[in-house]
Design a protein around this motif. Sequence first.
Motif, PDB file in Angstrom:
ATOM      1  N   LEU A  64       0.822  -1.204   0.000  1.00 27.30           N
ATOM      2  CA  LEU A  64       0.000   0.000   0.000  1.00 27.30           C
ATOM      3  C   LEU A  64       0.860   1.259   0.000  1.00 27.30           C
ATOM      4  CD1 LEU A  64      -2.836   1.129   0.078  1.00 27.30           C
ATOM      5  CD2 LEU A  64      -2.865   0.791   2.535  1.00 27.30           C
ATOM      6  N   GLU A  65       1.871   1.289   0.852  1.00 23.79           N
ATOM      7  CA  GLU A  65       2.755   2.463   0.903  1.00 23.79           C
ATOM      8  C   GLU A  65       3.511   2.642  -0.404  1.00 23.79           C
ATOM      9  OE1 GLU A  65       5.163   2.300   4.411  1.00 23.79           O
ATOM     10  OE2 GLU A  65       3.449   2.653   5.728  1.00 23.79           O
ATOM     11  N   ALA A  66       3.985   1.550  -0.988  1.00 20.14           N
ATOM     12  CA  ALA A  66       4.710   1.649  -2.260  1.00 20.14           C
ATOM     13  C   ALA A  66       3.795   2.189  -3.356  1.00 20.14           C
ATOM     14  CB  ALA A  66       5.265   0.285  -2.660  1.00 20.14           C
ATOM     15  N   SER A  67       2.549   1.737  -3.360  1.00 17.54           N
ATOM     16  CA  SER A  67       1.587   2.216  -4.353  1.00 17.54           C
ATOM     17  C   SER A  67       1.302   3.702  -4.167  1.00 17.54           C
ATOM     18  CB  SER A  67       0.288   1.408  -4.236  1.00 17.54           C
ATOM     19  OG  SER A  67      -0.663   1.858  -5.157  1.00 17.54           O
ATOM     20  N   ILE A  68       1.116   4.131  -2.923  1.00 11.73           N
ATOM     21  CA  ILE A  68       0.864   5.552  -2.643  1.00 11.73           C
ATOM     22  C   ILE A  68       2.034   6.408  -3.112  1.00 11.73           C
ATOM     23  CG2 ILE A  68       0.603   7.260  -0.791  1.00 11.73           C
ATOM     24  CD1 ILE A  68      -0.923   5.030   0.787  1.00 11.73           C
ATOM     25  N   VAL A  69       3.250   5.974  -2.797  1.00 12.08           N
ATOM     26  CA  VAL A  69       4.433   6.753  -3.183  1.00 12.08           C
ATOM     27  C   VAL A  69       4.572   6.806  -4.708  1.00 12.08           C
ATOM     28  CG1 VAL A  69       6.957   6.821  -3.112  1.00 12.08           C
ATOM     29  CG2 VAL A  69       5.666   6.409  -1.020  1.00 12.08           C
ATOM     30  N   ARG A  70       4.341   5.691  -5.401  1.00 17.89           N
ATOM     31  CA  ARG A  70       4.417   5.677  -6.869  1.00 17.89           C
ATOM     32  C   ARG A  70       3.415   6.661  -7.476  1.00 17.89           C
ATOM     33  NH1 ARG A  70       4.735   0.096  -6.465  1.00 17.89           N
ATOM     34  NH2 ARG A  70       2.519  -0.076  -6.932  1.00 17.89           N
ATOM     35  N   ILE A  71       2.179   6.609  -6.982  1.00 19.00           N
ATOM     36  CA  ILE A  71       1.134   7.499  -7.502  1.00 19.00           C
ATOM     37  C   ILE A  71       1.498   8.956  -7.253  1.00 19.00           C
ATOM     38  CG2 ILE A  71      -1.265   8.235  -7.171  1.00 19.00           C
ATOM     39  CD1 ILE A  71      -1.816   5.196  -6.475  1.00 19.00           C
ATOM     40  N   VAL A 110      -7.174   7.614  -2.797  1.00 17.43           N
ATOM     41  CA  VAL A 110      -7.793   6.357  -2.326  1.00 17.43           C
ATOM     42  C   VAL A 110      -8.329   5.555  -3.517  1.00 17.43           C
ATOM     43  CG1 VAL A 110      -9.711   5.373  -1.002  1.00 17.43           C
ATOM     44  CG2 VAL A 110      -8.336   7.208  -0.020  1.00 17.43           C
ATOM     45  N   ALA A 111      -8.984   6.238  -4.445  1.00 17.57           N
ATOM     46  CA  ALA A 111      -9.547   5.553  -5.613  1.00 17.57           C
ATOM     47  C   ALA A 111      -8.451   4.912  -6.466  1.00 17.57           C
ATOM     48  CB  ALA A 111     -10.370   6.528  -6.450  1.00 17.57           C
ATOM     49  N   GLU A 112      -7.368   5.647  -6.711  1.00 18.75           N
ATOM     50  CA  GLU A 112      -6.288   5.124  -7.549  1.00 18.75           C
ATOM     51  C   GLU A 112      -5.540   3.981  -6.867  1.00 18.75           C
ATOM     52  OE1 GLU A 112      -3.878   4.545 -10.836  1.00 18.75           O
ATOM     53  OE2 GLU A 112      -5.798   5.556 -10.618  1.00 18.75           O
ATOM     54  N   VAL A 113      -5.293   4.109  -5.567  1.00 20.64           N
ATOM     55  CA  VAL A 113      -4.615   3.035  -4.824  1.00 20.64           C
ATOM     56  C   VAL A 113      -5.471   1.772  -4.855  1.00 20.64           C
ATOM     57  CG1 VAL A 113      -3.968   2.298  -2.490  1.00 20.64           C
ATOM     58  CG2 VAL A 113      -3.225   4.511  -3.345  1.00 20.64           C
ATOM     59  N   THR A 114      -6.766   1.934  -4.617  1.00 24.95           N
ATOM     60  CA  THR A 114      -7.681   0.790  -4.629  1.00 24.95           C
ATOM     61  C   THR A 114      -7.694   0.132  -6.003  1.00 24.95           C
ATOM     62  OG1 THR A 114      -9.038   1.832  -2.925  1.00 24.95           O
ATOM     63  CG2 THR A 114     -10.061   0.078  -4.194  1.00 24.95           C
ATOM     64  N   ARG A 115      -7.704   0.961  -7.062  1.00 24.29           N
ATOM     65  CA  ARG A 115      -7.703   0.407  -8.421  1.00 24.29           C
ATOM     66  C   ARG A 115      -6.425  -0.376  -8.692  1.00 24.29           C
ATOM     67  NH1 ARG A 115      -5.772   0.938 -13.147  1.00 24.29           N
ATOM     68  NH2 ARG A 115      -4.432   2.710 -12.684  1.00 24.29           N
ATOM     69  N   GLN A 116      -5.280   0.188  -8.283  1.00 26.80           N
ATOM     70  CA  GLN A 116      -3.999  -0.473  -8.540  1.00 26.80           C
ATOM     71  C   GLN A 116      -3.852  -1.779  -7.762  1.00 26.80           C
ATOM     72  OE1 GLN A 116      -0.421   1.811  -8.205  1.00 26.80           O
ATOM     73  NE2 GLN A 116      -1.062   3.324  -9.713  1.00 26.80           N
ATOM     74  N   PHE A 160      -5.457  -7.252  -3.221  1.00 25.44           N
ATOM     75  CA  PHE A 160      -6.422  -7.128  -2.140  1.00 25.44           C
ATOM     76  C   PHE A 160      -7.073  -5.757  -2.260  1.00 25.44           C
ATOM     77  CE2 PHE A 160      -2.891  -4.819  -0.428  1.00 25.44           C
ATOM     78  CZ  PHE A 160      -3.373  -3.980   0.551  1.00 25.44           C
ATOM     79  N   VAL A 161      -8.204  -5.575  -1.590  1.00 23.62           N
ATOM     80  CA  VAL A 161      -8.907  -4.297  -1.634  1.00 23.62           C
ATOM     81  C   VAL A 161      -8.734  -3.612  -0.279  1.00 23.62           C
ATOM     82  CG1 VAL A 161     -11.122  -3.146  -1.967  1.00 23.62           C
ATOM     83  CG2 VAL A 161     -10.561  -5.176  -3.300  1.00 23.62           C
ATOM     84  N   PRO A 162      -7.888  -2.582  -0.226  1.00 25.30           N
ATOM     85  CA  PRO A 162      -7.688  -1.886   1.052  1.00 25.30           C
ATOM     86  C   PRO A 162      -8.896  -1.013   1.388  1.00 25.30           C
ATOM     87  CG  PRO A 162      -6.501  -0.759  -0.675  1.00 25.30           C
ATOM     88  CD  PRO A 162      -7.092  -1.998  -1.299  1.00 25.30           C
ATOM     89  N   SER A 163      -9.226  -0.941   2.663  1.00 24.49           N
ATOM     90  CA  SER A 163     -10.320  -0.064   3.077  1.00 24.49           C
ATOM     91  C   SER A 163      -9.804   1.378   3.071  1.00 24.49           C
ATOM     92  CB  SER A 163     -10.792  -0.432   4.479  1.00 24.49           C
ATOM     93  OG  SER A 163      -9.810  -0.082   5.430  1.00 24.49           O
ATOM     94  N   PRO A 164     -10.696   2.349   2.922  1.00 20.58           N
ATOM     95  CA  PRO A 164     -10.268   3.754   2.977  1.00 20.58           C
ATOM     96  C   PRO A 164      -9.557   4.096   4.290  1.00 20.58           C
ATOM     97  CG  PRO A 164     -12.471   3.598   2.072  1.00 20.58           C
ATOM     98  CD  PRO A 164     -12.102   2.219   2.539  1.00 20.58           C
ATOM     99  N   PHE A 170      -7.660   2.085   6.071  1.00 26.97           N
ATOM    100  CA  PHE A 170      -6.312   1.521   5.987  1.00 26.97           C
ATOM    101  C   PHE A 170      -5.422   2.427   5.134  1.00 26.97           C
ATOM    102  CE2 PHE A 170      -3.550  -2.277   4.613  1.00 26.97           C
ATOM    103  CZ  PHE A 170      -2.806  -2.236   5.777  1.00 26.97           C
ATOM    104  N   VAL A 171      -5.968   2.924   4.021  1.00 23.89           N
ATOM    105  CA  VAL A 171      -5.217   3.843   3.154  1.00 23.89           C
ATOM    106  C   VAL A 171      -4.875   5.111   3.929  1.00 23.89           C
ATOM    107  CG1 VAL A 171      -5.274   5.225   1.037  1.00 23.89           C
ATOM    108  CG2 VAL A 171      -6.265   2.925   1.044  1.00 23.89           C
ATOM    109  N   LYS A 172      -5.858   5.636   4.670  1.00 28.67           N
ATOM    110  CA  LYS A 172      -5.629   6.865   5.433  1.00 28.67           C
ATOM    111  C   LYS A 172      -4.519   6.677   6.463  1.00 28.67           C
ATOM    112  CE  LYS A 172      -7.894  10.338   8.253  1.00 28.67           C
ATOM    113  NZ  LYS A 172      -9.108  10.783   8.918  1.00 28.67           N
TER     114      LYS A 172
END
Length: 109
Positions: free
Chosen positions: A44-51, A64-70, A75-79, A81-83
């Motif tokens: 999740l952190e790697a995806s956030i940093v890439r985006i 949140v939408a882009e991380v969830t899509r990627q 797995f589907v992270p909850s909002p 968890f992303v926060k």
Amino acid sequence: RGAGPGPSSAGAAGPAAAGSAAPGAAGGAPSIPPSVEEDRRHLLEASIVRIMKARKTSSHNDLVAEVTRQLSGRFVPSPQFVKKRVESLIEREYLERDEGDRRVYKYVA
């Protein structure tokens, strides 16, 4: 019995992993092994940093939408968890909040 493992596994998941396992769960699994939870945090952190590295700025909802899509293939992270992971990245100075709009994040190069 069939009823025996249910309450004991739910009870074990409650206090021990309530803050972090539940947000990553899709609702089907009562608990997530710590190693899987850690792997998901890193993904999740790697995806956030890439985006954020690509976009430079993003609103919370767009991120949140882009991380969830990627990550939807894994797995589907909850909002929530992303926060939590975004807050962790802000604390470690990978991201910062926009001074004008607190819902917007900026990538820190």
